[in-house]
Enzyme design. Structure first.
Site, short mmCIF file in Angstrom:
data_model
loop_
_atom_site.label_atom_id
_atom_site.label_comp_id
_atom_site.label_asym_id
_atom_site.label_seq_id
_atom_site.Cartn_x
_atom_site.Cartn_y
_atom_site.Cartn_z
N TRP A 139 0.86 -1.20 0.00
CA TRP A 139 0.00 0.00 0.00
C TRP A 139 0.88 1.23 0.00
O TRP A 139 2.08 1.13 0.29
CB TRP A 139 -0.92 0.01 1.23
CG TRP A 139 -2.20 0.77 0.98
CD1 TRP A 139 -2.54 1.99 1.49
CD2 TRP A 139 -3.28 0.36 0.15
NE1 TRP A 139 -3.77 2.37 1.01
CE2 TRP A 139 -4.24 1.39 0.18
CE3 TRP A 139 -3.53 -0.77 -0.65
CZ2 TRP A 139 -5.44 1.33 -0.54
CZ3 TRP A 139 -4.73 -0.83 -1.36
CH2 TRP A 139 -5.66 0.20 -1.31
N ASP A 195 0.50 11.09 -0.39
CA ASP A 195 -0.53 12.13 -0.33
C ASP A 195 -1.87 11.52 0.06
O ASP A 195 -1.99 10.30 0.16
CB ASP A 195 -0.63 12.87 -1.68
CG ASP A 195 -1.24 12.00 -2.77
OD1 ASP A 195 -0.89 10.80 -2.87
OD2 ASP A 195 -2.11 12.50 -3.51
N GLU A 198 -3.11 8.66 -1.81
CA GLU A 198 -2.36 7.41 -1.65
C GLU A 198 -1.54 7.07 -2.88
O GLU A 198 -1.34 5.90 -3.20
CB GLU A 198 -3.31 6.24 -1.33
CG GLU A 198 -4.44 6.62 -0.42
CD GLU A 198 -5.20 5.42 0.14
OE1 GLU A 198 -6.00 4.87 -0.62
OE2 GLU A 198 -4.99 5.07 1.30
N GLU A 422 -18.68 7.09 -4.16
CA GLU A 422 -17.45 7.88 -4.18
C GLU A 422 -17.42 8.83 -5.37
O GLU A 422 -17.05 9.99 -5.26
CB GLU A 422 -16.24 6.93 -4.23
CG GLU A 422 -14.89 7.62 -4.22
CD GLU A 422 -13.75 6.61 -4.35
OE1 GLU A 422 -13.56 6.04 -5.45
OE2 GLU A 422 -13.06 6.38 -3.33
C1 NOJ Z 1 -6.22 2.90 -4.19
C2 NOJ Z 1 -6.28 4.26 -3.55
O1 NOJ Z 1 -7.20 4.23 -2.52
C3 NOJ Z 1 -6.64 5.29 -4.58
O2 NOJ Z 1 -6.67 6.55 -3.98
C4 NOJ Z 1 -5.62 5.27 -5.67
O3 NOJ Z 1 -5.96 6.19 -6.66
C5 NOJ Z 1 -5.51 3.88 -6.26
N1 NOJ Z 1 -5.24 2.91 -5.22
C6 NOJ Z 1 -4.46 3.82 -7.33
O4 NOJ Z 1 -3.17 4.05 -6.79
C1 NOJ Z 2 -9.32 6.43 -1.86
C2 NOJ Z 2 -9.03 7.85 -1.55
O1 NOJ Z 2 -8.11 8.34 -2.50
C3 NOJ Z 2 -8.47 8.00 -0.16
O2 NOJ Z 2 -8.28 9.36 0.13
C4 NOJ Z 2 -9.40 7.40 0.85
O3 NOJ Z 2 -8.81 7.46 2.12
C5 NOJ Z 2 -9.73 5.96 0.50
N1 NOJ Z 2 -10.17 5.85 -0.86
C6 NOJ Z 2 -10.83 5.40 1.41
O4 NOJ Z 2 -12.00 6.15 1.25
#
Ligand code: NOJ
Ligand code: NOJ
Length: 571
Positions: A139, A195, A198, A422
């Site tokens: 992750w 960031d 993620e 979302e």
């Molecule tokens: C899962 C993350 O939660 C999301 O924010 C991100 O865009 C994707 N992985 C791709 O890296």
């Molecule tokens: C993906 C988002 O990019 C991230 O900011 C968030 O924490 C997770 N999803 C879970 O909602």
């Protein structure tokens, strides 16, 4: 002709329709958003899918995407909303939920995880299983906004309890949790982070802004409960953070969201930072990027406009009307669509601005914010407009209509159930990605509260000034050293060099490299940014015999921030 044009512009049916659509949506969606948010919190939330007490699931979705985890960021933003609603008297039924959250976070903080344990960086872990165990898969970690947001929510709660004379619960139960997070923020804010999306490992405006807020608010709480030396060290770090925060501004008109990543940097990151560090007592202060500051308004203008031609669904909307917005224009995640929570964040920033203008009885336009205001009146010029002026009335009414427009779009793309996913399909407006996203519901509630004029508690943004003596703060850069170095049986390769982080040329304490990709040996070390660093590799065998590389010393110049790698060959 001119008069009728003005008449039409002011009284066009769409303007009336927009505000009444928004009124109706706020009325119908508020109870749904509240109930749906609570449904995602254990142990008794109807969709919380076995989550332990006080654990917030991100969404009940278990595939495409699997969000049945608890993220520290999402949970803290959710509980900031709940704690604000309780402490401001909007909903006095929420106390049990807050107690459960406190209990859960005390446990989650102690879970050893791939980012470390409580003393070695584990607080930066972004997400956990909902039964309070570590997620050990790959992750984007660490994410250093989480501890800041959690401490801010808990400090808001602590301040309320102190005002109720419940000091012992604050010092015995809340403070230990808050202190863990603040100590983490205080000692790690200048390390690289993923960031909030993620994806990018560098420094990130949202993270810096919420870290600054946490330490500022933490300074005041620490002082109030007699933790004076911690108070002063948090205060010192907060001063550094505030200086660093300024460096993200791109003079072409927006905040660069991340120091790494190679994108434009136009990103909801900055809009979210502004609303989550709103402090009405700071007015339209620019150094803390208050919602109505000139920089934040120009940033919002640049950010919103970046989506006008990005999504098919925004086509045909005129250039001074609301559009759906997403995380950043280059996004491709789950199709790269508009998001509910980012579109609502735009509305919230503008509602926050209206709160401040109305309370100060005037509105300032500078040359920086002029382009934002010109979308509503192309003849407006920089200046201060008091509430008795016609310009003030026209502009605040236009901003209100504009902001209601963002909510009206969210309303348009909310299914009849009121459920908020979302994302919103960029082509046809259908809900996309995780259903019942807890953060979407929280973002609706905070936007609606701001629209109603609710003012969250102050965190100490008022009257801050930049105290950047000692020069710009050196960022830490994550540097990977790779060296091609064939070795004899029993020999290992180590790194030593001319800075503390490289053990100041010590051979005893030199840093061991990994031979996982033999004959390439590797190690990643945090080094000061923008610095010339001399180093050498050494070989040591089982009996401690040291073999140095030949002269001269190796040297790199680290970048200002982000990451760096060097590929060397043993000599
Ligand atoms: C899962 C993350 O939660 C999301 O924010 C991100 O865009 C994707 N992985 C791709 O890296
Ligand atoms: C993906 C988002 O990019 C991230 O900011 C968030 O924490 C997770 N999803 C879970 O909602």
């Amino acid at each position: 002709m001119l008069l009728s044009a003005v008449f039409l512009a002011l009284f066009a049916p769409s303007v009336w329709a927009q505000s009444s659509v928004t009124d109706a949506y706020v009325a119908s969606e508020s109870p749904i958003a509240k109930a749906s948010m609570l449904a995602n919190i254990g142990p008794s939330g109807s969709k919380s899918s076995g989550a332990f007490s006080g654990i917030v699931i991100a969404s009940p979705s278990t595939e495409n995407p699997d969000y049945l985890y608890t993220w520290t960021r999402d949970s803290a933003l959710t509980f900031q909303t709940i704690i604000d609603q309780f402490t401001l008297g909007i909903d006095t039924t929420l106390r049990g939920e807050i107690d459960n959250y406190v209990g859960a976070q005390a446990i989650v903080q102690q879970i050893t995880n791939p980012s470390g344990d409580i003393t070695t960086g584990g607080l930066g872990e972004p997400k956990f299983y909902v039964n309070e165990t570590a997620f050990t898969g790959p992750w984007g970690r660490p994410q250093r906004d989480g501890p800041a947001l959690r401490s801010t929510a808990l400090i808001t709660w602590a301040n309320y309890l102190l005002s109720e004379d419940n000091t012992s619960y604050v010092t015995d139960t809340l403070w230990p949790i808050i202190e863990n997070d603040l100590n983490y923020v205080s000692s790690n804010w200048n390390q690289s982070t993923y960031d909030l999306w993620e994806e990018i490992y560098s420094s990130s405006f949202f993270s810096t802004a919420v870290q600054h807020r946490a330490l500022r608010q933490g300074t005041t709480l620490a002082r109030a409960i007699g933790q004076t030396s911690l108070a002063s060290s948090y205060g010192n770090q907060a001063d550094f953070l505030l200086c660093f925060l300024q460096s993200y501004w791109n003079p072409t008109g927006y905040v660069t969201a991340n120091t790494g990543g190679g994108r434009s940097g136009i990103d909801a990151n900055s809009v979210l930072a502004s609303i989550h560090t709103f402090d009405a007592t700071a007015g339209c202060d620019a150094i803390t990027f208050q919602p109505c500051s000139d920089v934040a308004l120009l940033n919002l203008f640049t950010y919103v406009n970046a989506f006008r031609n990005t999504y098919e669904i925004n086509s045909g909307i005129s250039t001074n009307e609301a559009v759906l917005t997403g995380r950043y224009p280059e996004d491709v995640y789950m199709g790269g669509n508009p998001w509910y929570l980012t579109t609502l964040a735009v509305a919230e920033q503008l509602y926050d601005s209206l709160i401040v203008w109305n309370s100060q009885g005037s509105l300032d336009i500078t040359n920086i914010s002029l382009p934002f205001f010109k979308q509503f009146d192309s003849t407006i010029t920089a200046g201060t407009y008091t509430s008795s002026s016609p310009e003030y009335s026209t502009l605040t009414a236009a901003v209100k209509t504009f902001s209601d427009g963002f909510v009206a779009l969210v309303a348009k793309y909310t299914p009849s159930s009121g459920g908020l996913a979302e994302q919103i399909s960029r082509s046809n407006g259908a809900p996309v990605s995780a259903v019942d996203l807890t953060w979407s519901y929280a973002s609706a509630l905070t936007a609606f509260d701001a629209r109603a004029g609710v003012i969250p508690g102050s965190w100490g943004a008022q009257g801050l000034s930049l105290n950047c003596a000692g020069g710009p703060v050196a960022q830490t850069v994550s540097v990977t050293f790779n060296v091609d170095a064939p070795t004899l049986e029993g020999q290992n390769v180590y790194l030593t060099g001319a800075v503390d982080a490289l053990e100041d040329w010590s051979t005893d304490n030199a840093i061991l490299l990994s031979s996982a990709n033999y004959p390439t040996w590797s190690v990643t070390v945090n080094l000061p940014g923008s610095t010339d660093v001399q180093y050498k590799y050494i070989k040591k065998d089982g009996s401690g015999t040291v073999t140095w590389e030949s002269d001269p010393n190796m040297e790199i110049t680290t970048p200002a921030n982000g990451t760096f790698a060097t590929n060397d060959t043993w000599r």
